[in-house]
Design an enzyme around this catalytic site. Structure first.
Site, PDB file in Angstrom:
ATOM      1  N   THR A 240      35.092  33.764  30.544  1.00  0.00           N
ATOM      2  CA  THR A 240      36.272  34.602  30.440  1.00  0.00           C
ATOM      3  C   THR A 240      36.658  35.083  31.832  1.00  0.00           C
ATOM      4  O   THR A 240      35.885  34.955  32.785  1.00  0.00           O
ATOM      5  CB  THR A 240      36.010  35.783  29.483  1.00  0.00           C
ATOM      6  OG1 THR A 240      37.199  36.569  29.330  1.00  0.00           O
ATOM      7  CG2 THR A 240      34.893  36.688  30.003  1.00  0.00           C
ATOM      8  N   CYS A 241      37.882  35.611  31.952  1.00  0.00           N
ATOM      9  CA  CYS A 241      38.351  36.105  33.256  1.00  0.00           C
ATOM     10  C   CYS A 241      39.513  37.056  33.002  1.00  0.00           C
ATOM     11  O   CYS A 241      39.501  37.804  32.029  1.00  0.00           O
ATOM     12  CB  CYS A 241      38.762  34.946  34.169  1.00  0.00           C
ATOM     13  SG  CYS A 241      40.106  33.938  33.519  1.00  0.00           S
ATOM     14  N   GLY A 242      40.543  37.028  33.849  1.00  0.00           N
ATOM     15  CA  GLY A 242      41.693  37.890  33.646  1.00  0.00           C
ATOM     16  C   GLY A 242      42.667  37.343  32.625  1.00  0.00           C
ATOM     17  O   GLY A 242      43.126  38.060  31.732  1.00  0.00           O
ATOM     18  N   GLY A 244      42.405  33.627  31.590  1.00  0.00           N
ATOM     19  CA  GLY A 244      41.997  32.298  31.152  1.00  0.00           C
ATOM     20  C   GLY A 244      42.151  31.208  32.195  1.00  0.00           C
ATOM     21  O   GLY A 244      42.069  30.029  31.858  1.00  0.00           O
ATOM     22  N   TRP A 269      40.708  38.761  29.548  1.00  0.00           N
ATOM     23  CA  TRP A 269      40.820  40.218  29.645  1.00  0.00           C
ATOM     24  C   TRP A 269      42.243  40.725  29.405  1.00  0.00           C
ATOM     25  O   TRP A 269      42.431  41.869  28.987  1.00  0.00           O
ATOM     26  CB  TRP A 269      40.307  40.720  30.997  1.00  0.00           C
ATOM     27  CG  TRP A 269      40.054  42.196  30.951  1.00  0.00           C
ATOM     28  CD1 TRP A 269      40.776  43.201  31.533  1.00  0.00           C
ATOM     29  CD2 TRP A 269      38.993  42.844  30.237  1.00  0.00           C
ATOM     30  NE1 TRP A 269      40.244  44.426  31.224  1.00  0.00           N
ATOM     31  CE2 TRP A 269      39.138  44.231  30.420  1.00  0.00           C
ATOM     32  CE3 TRP A 269      37.940  42.381  29.447  1.00  0.00           C
ATOM     33  CZ2 TRP A 269      38.274  45.162  29.858  1.00  0.00           C
ATOM     34  CZ3 TRP A 269      37.083  43.302  28.880  1.00  0.00           C
ATOM     35  CH2 TRP A 269      37.249  44.678  29.089  1.00  0.00           C
TER      36      TRP A 269
END
Length: 282
Positions: A240-242, A244, A269
């Site tokens: 996961t990240c900010g 995708g 996120w």
């Protein structure tokens, strides 16, 4: 020891030697956060790797979603790729202007729709330019090509699956954001998002996977970085990240070293931190 899946990464030397091969297609996937003030389409028009077509991750997406660049339907994906001349029977090489961020997202997207013959250009456009390799500024006119898109749900996770995983803990969650954003001490670049991370998740900032020239670390060093957060390479992982994008850098890194059970949380996120019904840990 080398990469377990070396075919997913090609060097600038390899691309220079194979750029005119009839079964190779080059894709510019450049995308930048809004605060950087860069226009990837304009930069593509000014200069791109010869033969490349532009893949817009914000348009080849579910544009009905409130979330950025979510995966499109298989029908939309195959339609857009067909127009770009990307399809069955060709090897797709993806790069971007930042090195390898959006390129990894497009690599993962093709695999999510069943096209495995896709690679990322190691070091991306910055390395290509640094080596004074040729650029083109004329628009490409691709020949349409059929693409069979078959959605692979094993590579994708949604918010309901992530909520269930918080309770069950069947999959490890690896976050690609910076340490400050992960613990909630640094602000999120998108307004309205809470700080922190998905409970129980681990943190490996995506930048840690690269050498100084923007190429991926060698296999042993890459594996060491990926496991430094406490990740167990024998258990399933969701990255996961900010929004995708850089989560796919972690997914590519894990794939390179041979991890076979890696999915990406598409909403990341932007979705999790923007809702009121998702638990947050700081």
């Amino acid at each position: 020891m080398g990469y377990a899946n070396p075919q997913s990464l090609v060097s600038t030397e390899w691309l220079a030697q194979h750029i005119d091969a009839p079964d190779v297609r080059v894709v510019d996937a450049s995308w930048y956060m809004a605060h950087l003030g860069r226009d990837p389409k304009a930069e593509f028009a000014e200069g791109h790797i010869p033969g490349a077509v532009f893949f817009d991750i914000d348009e080849i997406a579910d544009t009905d979603s409130d979330l950025p660049h979510m995966l499109p339907s298989p029908e939309k994906f195959s339609s857009r790729c067909r127009r770009l001349g990307l399809g069955d029977g060709v090897r797709i090489v993806v790069y971007d202007g930042g090195g390898c961020t959006a390129a990894a997202r497009v690599w993962w997207t093709f695999r999510a729709f069943g096209h495995e013959d896709v690679s990322v250009l190691d070091g991306g456009l910055p390395k290509w330019k640094a080596e004074n390799r040729p650029l083109a500024d004329l628009p490409e006119i691709p020949r349409e090509r059929h693409l069979s898109a078959r959605f692979n749900s094993f590579l994708v996770r949604d918010v309901d699956q992530m909520l269930a995983n918080v309770k069950r803990g069947r999959e490890q969650v690896l976050d690609a954001r910076s340490a400050g954003r992960f613990v909630g001490t640094d602000p999120e670049p998108r307004e309205g998002l809470r700080g922190g991370h998905i409970p129980g998740s681990l943190n490996t900032p995506y930048q840690n996977l690269f050498n100084g020239d923007g190429t991926f670390l060698e296999a042993d060093a890459l594996r060491s970085v990926l496991t430094s957060s406490g990740l167990d390479m024998k258990k399933p992982v969701v990255t996961t990240c900010g929004s995708g994008v850089t989560a796919c850098v972690l997914a590519l890194g894990l794939h390179l070293v041979g991890h076979r059970q890696v999915a990406v949380y598409d909403g990341s996120w932007t979705e999790w931190g923007g809702r009121s019904d998702t638990p947050v840990e700081r």
